[in-house]
Scaffold this active site. Structure first.
Site, PDB file in Angstrom:
ATOM      1  N   LYS A  92       0.781  -1.093  -0.373  1.00 29.99           N
ATOM      2  CA  LYS A  92       0.567  -0.165   0.212  1.00 29.99           C
ATOM      3  C   LYS A  92       1.270   1.143   0.171  1.00 29.99           C
ATOM      4  CE  LYS A  92      -1.583   1.343   4.194  1.00 29.99           C
ATOM      5  NZ  LYS A  92      -1.517   2.855   4.871  1.00 29.99           N
ATOM      6  N   ASN A  93       1.934   1.265   0.727  1.00 28.81           N
ATOM      7  CA  ASN A  93       2.897   2.549   1.317  1.00 28.81           C
ATOM      8  C   ASN A  93       3.679   2.685  -0.363  1.00 28.81           C
ATOM      9  OD1 ASN A  93       0.917   2.795   3.239  1.00 28.81           O
ATOM     10  ND2 ASN A  93       2.824   2.914   4.408  1.00 28.81           N
TER      11      ASN A  93
ATOM     12  N   CYS B 255      -4.659  12.443  12.978  1.00 26.26           N
ATOM     13  CA  CYS B 255      -5.649  11.511  12.717  1.00 26.26           C
ATOM     14  C   CYS B 255      -5.310  11.259  13.713  1.00 26.26           C
ATOM     15  CB  CYS B 255      -4.695  10.951  11.749  1.00 26.26           C
ATOM     16  SG  CYS B 255      -3.327   9.646  12.003  1.00 26.26           S
TER      17      CYS B 255
ATOM     18  N   ARG C  49       0.550  14.918  12.941  1.00 31.77           N
ATOM     19  CA  ARG C  49       0.860  14.924  11.299  1.00 31.77           C
ATOM     20  C   ARG C  49       0.857  15.548  10.491  1.00 31.77           C
ATOM     21  NH1 ARG C  49      -0.771   9.093  10.077  1.00 31.77           N
ATOM     22  NH2 ARG C  49       0.459   9.174   8.117  1.00 31.77           N
TER      23      ARG C  49
ATOM     24  N   ASP D   8       4.796   0.878  12.048  1.00 32.75           N
ATOM     25  CA  ASP D   8       3.326   0.205  11.491  1.00 32.75           C
ATOM     26  C   ASP D   8       3.178  -0.828  11.923  1.00 32.75           C
ATOM     27  OD1 ASP D   8       3.432   1.729   8.857  1.00 32.75           O
ATOM     28  OD2 ASP D   8       3.009   2.113   9.945  1.00 32.75           O
TER      29      ASP D   8
ATOM     30  N   ARG E 262      -8.659  -0.635   4.499  1.00 39.62           N
ATOM     31  CA  ARG E 262      -7.788   0.780   3.932  1.00 39.62           C
ATOM     32  C   ARG E 262      -6.819  -0.063   3.527  1.00 39.62           C
ATOM     33  NH1 ARG E 262      -7.059   5.832   6.666  1.00 39.62           N
ATOM     34  NH2 ARG E 262      -5.251   6.528   5.241  1.00 39.62           N
TER      35      ARG E 262
HETATM   36  C1  EPZ Z   1       4.704   7.089   6.176  1.00 40.89           C
HETATM   37  O1  EPZ Z   1       3.487   8.072   6.867  1.00 40.89           O
HETATM   38  C2  EPZ Z   1       3.079   5.461   5.504  1.00 40.89           C
HETATM   39  N1  EPZ Z   1       1.914   6.128   5.128  1.00 40.89           N
HETATM   40  C3  EPZ Z   1       2.780   5.076   7.869  1.00 40.89           C
HETATM   41  O2  EPZ Z   1       2.129   4.025   7.135  1.00 40.89           O
HETATM   42  C4  EPZ Z   1       3.982   4.846   8.521  1.00 40.89           C
HETATM   43  O3  EPZ Z   1       3.930   5.226   9.469  1.00 40.89           O
HETATM   44  C5  EPZ Z   1       4.512   5.726   8.043  1.00 40.89           C
HETATM   45  O4  EPZ Z   1       5.558   7.209   6.892  1.00 40.89           O
HETATM   46  C6  EPZ Z   1       5.751   5.885   9.280  1.00 40.89           C
HETATM   47  O5  EPZ Z   1       6.922   4.853   8.260  1.00 40.89           O
HETATM   48  C7  EPZ Z   1       2.181   5.923   4.101  1.00 40.89           C
HETATM   49  O6  EPZ Z   1       3.240   5.778   3.606  1.00 40.89           O
HETATM   50  C8  EPZ Z   1       1.146   6.235   2.984  1.00 40.89           C
HETATM   51  P1  EPZ Z   1       6.020  10.641   8.427  1.00 40.89           P
HETATM   52  P2  EPZ Z   1       4.219   9.797   6.865  1.00 40.89           P
HETATM   53  O7  EPZ Z   1       6.492  11.598   7.937  1.00 40.89           O
HETATM   54  O8  EPZ Z   1       4.753   9.912   5.800  1.00 40.89           O
HETATM   55  C9  EPZ Z   1       7.325  13.939  11.382  1.00 40.89           C
HETATM   56  C10 EPZ Z   1       0.368   3.120   7.788  1.00 40.89           C
HETATM   57  O9  EPZ Z   1      -0.405   2.527   9.181  1.00 40.89           O
HETATM   58  N2  EPZ Z   1       6.994  14.657  10.704  1.00 40.89           N
HETATM   59  O10 EPZ Z   1       7.207   9.511   7.903  1.00 40.89           O
HETATM   60  O11 EPZ Z   1       2.729  10.865   7.200  1.00 40.89           O
HETATM   61  C11 EPZ Z   1       5.478  13.400  11.928  1.00 40.89           C
HETATM   62  O12 EPZ Z   1       5.262  13.907  12.554  1.00 40.89           O
HETATM   63  C12 EPZ Z   1       0.542   4.457   7.583  1.00 40.89           C
HETATM   64  O13 EPZ Z   1       0.512   2.386   6.693  1.00 40.89           O
HETATM   65  C13 EPZ Z   1       6.780  16.142  10.651  1.00 40.89           C
HETATM   66  O14 EPZ Z   1       7.112  17.036  11.666  1.00 40.89           O
HETATM   67  O15 EPZ Z   1       5.126   9.116   7.425  1.00 40.89           O
HETATM   68  C14 EPZ Z   1       5.771  11.820  12.778  1.00 40.89           C
HETATM   69  O16 EPZ Z   1       6.234  11.627  14.099  1.00 40.89           O
HETATM   70  C15 EPZ Z   1       0.398   4.945   9.130  1.00 40.89           C
HETATM   71  N3  EPZ Z   1       7.067  16.718   9.575  1.00 40.89           N
HETATM   72  C16 EPZ Z   1       6.872  11.588  11.462  1.00 40.89           C
HETATM   73  O17 EPZ Z   1       7.744  12.686  11.062  1.00 40.89           O
HETATM   74  C17 EPZ Z   1       6.734  16.194   8.060  1.00 40.89           C
HETATM   75  O18 EPZ Z   1       6.277  17.211   7.805  1.00 40.89           O
HETATM   76  C18 EPZ Z   1       6.719  10.542  11.042  1.00 40.89           C
HETATM   77  O19 EPZ Z   1       6.199  10.749   9.945  1.00 40.89           O
HETATM   78  C19 EPZ Z   1       6.417  15.411   8.172  1.00 40.89           C
HETATM   79  C20 EPZ Z   1       6.455  14.100   9.402  1.00 40.89           C
END
Ligand code: EPZ
Length: 420
Positions: free
Chosen positions: A22-23, A118, A123, A307, A399
């Site tokens: 998915k990701n 969420c 996020r 995850d 999802r």
């Molecule tokens: C991706 O989300 C995945 N989703 C998530 O999977 C996964 O948990 C996550 O990466 C971490 O591995 C998809 O790929 C669609 P991040 P993403 O940006 O990109 C902080 C699932 O279960 N952050 O790496 O949103 C944020 O607050 C989902 O399939 C900032 O501070 O994750 C978080 O604490 C859930 N500023 C951390 O980084 C930003 O601009 C990780 O977020 C962006 C992120």
């Protein structure tokens, strides 16, 4: 919103096939907007999120054909007719925000509803916007929308304060058509980043270093359509590995990239699970040794994946001895603890840590999914809990897991579904 009834079952056995990631597929679908011509994507999982992304691309003018019989979709975008993504779509799936980079690079403008928070955390998108600004975008925020405008993006050097997966992907996609070279430092290293980079390079992009903390993108004039097969879903893989462990079963998992699940393998082996990489797939046996507890700390890849945190916690509720789970990636990803405690897990939260006594006989109860991985964890807990566990709000699970009930029942589980 639908519920699963999960009966206690014996040890799982048999074979299960992992679907496409998915990701990986969601950013790859967004990246198809960058191509002049048709992209064909294979091993696409039939998921709600994929369906939402198809609708989103159609709203921009893409012709999207879905053939789930063959796990294939094709995307062709003659002309992008809309540069705006409405809140209705973004609130259903935050990954809609992945079109920001491609839209900006292709049309010079993108106006997208801010994803908002969420269940698992706030996020934010500040790192996405920081990178796009460095590439020359003028960005304004207001009324719940982000608008980015750029005559022509140019290369730049972006340091990510946190190795954000989404920010790395958005910036990498935007940089493919920018003038000059972009370097992303402290980039995310997840396999899904590598899969996206491979897809973009097949379209004619010039990306090096994906999978390391430094990614270099040399801008090109234009990109063409291509064909790509998505990597297997490493979190679905980990989910079924834990399912074998929690039921003390013996299963064979097909379509696995062992390298992508190294941390999960390492921690399951510490618990006494026997894992073998065979020619047919990965054999996982939870019935060889008495399973003991181990501690978990979630980290960006190649650390233990956030995850998998809720899924592993369900297992640790049943293994011998106390354990500690520390969640360092998201600030609110313990929503499943209260639900597991309704089943008798007796877990205590202390800040970013959850203290799990272990060796519990879980009891079936009515519980609620708060995010897709928490929902899956509650189903796995139900496989071993006395009696019947009713897991509600299972649209979360739809999802991210293709045919979850069918795959579990194919291994000997007894899960039924009631749709409202
Ligand atoms: C991706 O989300 C995945 N989703 C998530 O999977 C996964 O948990 C996550 O990466 C971490 O591995 C998809 O790929 C669609 P991040 P993403 O940006 O990109 C902080 C699932 O279960 N952050 O790496 O949103 C944020 O607050 C989902 O399939 C900032 O501070 O994750 C978080 O604490 C859930 N500023 C951390 O980084 C930003 O601009 C990780 O977020 C962006 C992120």
């Amino acid at each position: 919103m639908g519920k699963f009834l999960v009966e206690k079952c014996g040890p799982l056995s048999g074979e299960v096939e992992i679907s496409g990631s998915k990701n990986a597929v969601l950013p790859i679908m967004a990246a198809a907007l960058l191509a002049e011509g048709r992209c064909e994507i294979n091993d696409v999982p039939a998921l709600r999120d994929v369906d939402v992304m198809c609708r989103l691309l159609r709203s921009m003018g893409s012709v999207v054909t879905e053939d789930y019989e063959n796990a294939t979709i094709s995307i062709e975008t003659e002309k992008i007719v809309a540069e705006e993504v409405p809140y209705e779509l973004v609130k259903r799936m935050r990954a809609s925000f992945f079109v920001m980079g491609p839209l900006l690079a292709k049309t010079g403008r993108a106006k997208i509803a801010q994803p908002g928070g969420c269940a698992i955390g706030e996020r934010p998108i500040d790192l996405h916007l920081k990178g796009l600004r460095i590439l020359g975008a003028q960005i304004t925020e207001g009324h719940g929308y982000v608008e980015a405008v750029a005559e022509k993006l140019h290369g730049g050097k972006v340091y990510l304060d946190f190795p954000s997966v989404g920010a790395t992907e958005n910036i990498m996609m935007a940089a493919t058509l920018a003038e000059g070279v972009t370097v992303i430092e402290n980039a995310a290293e997840e396999p899904e980043i590598v899969d996206l980079a491979n897809f973009l390079n097949k379209m004619g992009a010039r990306i090096k270093g994906a999978g390391t903390d430094t990614i270099k993108i040399e801008g090109v004039e234009a990109m063409h359509g291509t064909r790509h097969t998505v990597i297997p879903d490493r979190i679905e893989t980990g989910t079924f590995m834990v399912a074998a462990a929690i039921t003390r079963g013996d299963i064979l998992i097909r379509n696995v990239v062992p390298d992508h699940v190294k941390p999960v393998i390492a921690k399951l082996v510490e618990c006494g699970v026997v894992i073998e990489d065979t020619d047919e797939g990965m054999r996982v046996r939870g019935n060889v040794n008495p399973l003991i507890s181990t501690d978990i700390k979630t980290l960006p890849y190649p650390g233990f994946p956030t995850d998998m945190q809720s899924l592993f916690m369900a297992l640790l509720a049943t293994t011998e001895g106390p354990s500690v789970v520390i969640e360092t990636v998201f600030e609110n990803r313990f929503m499943h603890v209260g639900e597991l405690n309704r089943m008798g897990a007796n877990i205590k939260i202390d800040g970013k840590s959850a203290l799990i006594p272990g060796q519990r006989k879980l009891l079936g109860a009515q519980v609620i999914s708060t995010d897709l991985r928490a929902g899956a964890a509650l189903v796995l807990a139900g496989l071993t809990a006395e009696g019947v566990t009713e897991v509600s709000e299972i649209y979360h699970i739809d999802r991210g897991y293709e045919k979850f009930k069918e795959k579990l029942n194919g291994l000997g589980a007894k899960v039924s579904r009631i749709d409202d």
